[in-house]
Scaffold this motif. Structure first.
Motif, PDB file in Angstrom:
ATOM      1  N   LEU A  30      -6.342   7.217   7.570  1.00  0.00           N
ATOM      2  CA  LEU A  30      -5.700   6.920   7.741  1.00  0.00           C
ATOM      3  C   LEU A  30      -4.233   6.774   7.405  1.00  0.00           C
ATOM      4  O   LEU A  30      -3.653   7.419   7.001  1.00  0.00           O
ATOM      5  N   GLU A  34      -0.993   1.587   7.500  1.00  0.00           N
ATOM      6  CA  GLU A  34      -2.529   1.116   7.242  1.00  0.00           C
ATOM      7  C   GLU A  34      -2.629   0.864   6.266  1.00  0.00           C
ATOM      8  O   GLU A  34      -3.357   0.198   5.513  1.00  0.00           O
ATOM      9  N   ASP A  37      -0.288  -1.837   4.245  1.00  0.00           N
ATOM     10  CA  ASP A  37      -0.792  -2.965   4.605  1.00  0.00           C
ATOM     11  C   ASP A  37      -1.930  -3.071   3.427  1.00  0.00           C
ATOM     12  O   ASP A  37      -1.754  -4.301   3.421  1.00  0.00           O
TER      13      ASP A  37
END
Length: 50
Positions: A30, A34, A37
């Motif tokens: 990732l 990402e 988040d």
């Protein structure tokens, strides 16, 4: 925090509460954004990623 990552397909996380860190194992990498988040959505403030 573990649950936030473990609930996603292809991710497994293990938290170390004493060190205040989470180790995440991924089938596919990732991006840092990402990862941030996921941490924010779990209600935490992201630190640094190594």
């Amino acid at each position: 925090m573990e649950n936030a990552f473990n609930s996603l397909d292809g991710l497994y996380a293990a938290a170390d509460l004493e060190r205040k860190q989470v180790v995440v194992y991924m089938k596919e990498r990732l991006t840092d954004e990402e990862m941030r988040d996921i941490v924010k959505k779990a209600g935490y403030i992201p630190g640094r990623f190594v």
